[in-house]
Design a protein around this motif. Sequence first.
Motif, PDB file in Angstrom:
ATOM      1  N   THR A  90     -21.876  -1.396  68.099  1.00 16.92           N
ATOM      2  CA  THR A  90     -23.043  -0.712  67.549  1.00 16.92           C
ATOM      3  C   THR A  90     -23.179  -1.170  66.113  1.00 16.92           C
ATOM      4  OG1 THR A  90     -22.732   1.183  68.997  1.00 16.92           O
ATOM      5  CG2 THR A  90     -24.110   1.517  67.056  1.00 16.92           C
TER       6      THR A  90
ATOM      7  N   HIS B  36     -27.298  -0.969  69.820  1.00 17.76           N
ATOM      8  CA  HIS B  36     -26.064  -0.844  70.611  1.00 17.76           C
ATOM      9  C   HIS B  36     -26.074  -1.972  71.637  1.00 17.76           C
ATOM     10  CE1 HIS B  36     -22.604   0.943  72.493  1.00 17.76           C
ATOM     11  NE2 HIS B  36     -23.224   0.905  73.658  1.00 17.76           N
TER      12      HIS B  36
ATOM     13  N   ARG C   2     -28.922  -4.190  75.592  1.00 18.32           N
ATOM     14  CA  ARG C   2     -29.072  -3.604  74.256  1.00 18.32           C
ATOM     15  C   ARG C   2     -30.027  -2.421  74.305  1.00 18.32           C
ATOM     16  NH1 ARG C   2     -29.538  -9.154  71.010  1.00 18.32           N
ATOM     17  NH2 ARG C   2     -27.315  -9.439  70.697  1.00 18.32           N
TER      18      ARG C   2
ATOM     19  N   GLU D 164     -22.987   5.077  76.460  1.00 14.69           N
ATOM     20  CA  GLU D 164     -23.306   6.127  75.479  1.00 14.69           C
ATOM     21  C   GLU D 164     -23.027   7.496  76.031  1.00 14.69           C
ATOM     22  OE1 GLU D 164     -26.811   4.325  72.960  1.00 14.69           O
ATOM     23  OE2 GLU D 164     -27.352   4.587  75.050  1.00 14.69           O
TER      24      GLU D 164
END
Length: 174
Positions: free
Chosen positions: A36, A41, A62, A174
């Motif tokens: 990140t 990210h 991404r 995430e």
Amino acid sequence: MKRMLTLAVVFFSQSLLASNCINFNDKDYCEVWTNTDGDVHTVELLAGGQSLESWSTMITVRKYQGKKALKEVLPSYIDSVKPLFAMKPDILKSDKSKAAEEVYFRMLLLAPDKSHYEYVINRFYRDDDESVKSIFYSHRIPFAEQVNFNEIMENRDNWLEQLQSQNIDGHLGE
């Protein structure tokens, strides 16, 4: 005992990374690197037997946090790869897209050290969660005076279709 513990940690961490995989072109590409940097990210995925130092094909996903339109991402991305262009890229839009915004780039890039080319298909899109996402397929080609692009030409439309069908939300860790 210390060696056994080290082996257990390595095995456990590899199995965790291996659980984040994308099936593409009849191969499983599994997470080998994540980063990140500011609002971007990135997760890179490779097929078995490949490494970041020695790969032939790669998938990159991404997410651009806080970016709600492609125009907020694409100019800086193109500026970052423009010095590597080996030829003018193709810019494509999809007639079948379900995304709010979507664009594809097919590019031939020359590595800065001129050791290889990379044929890259990039899909940038914004969907219901209003963040810009991308998935890239990179195919490494050794540098030579005469390069055979038959494999690229035969497969590029199929690769593009496969990218269009990928949902990357679950692969961003995430």
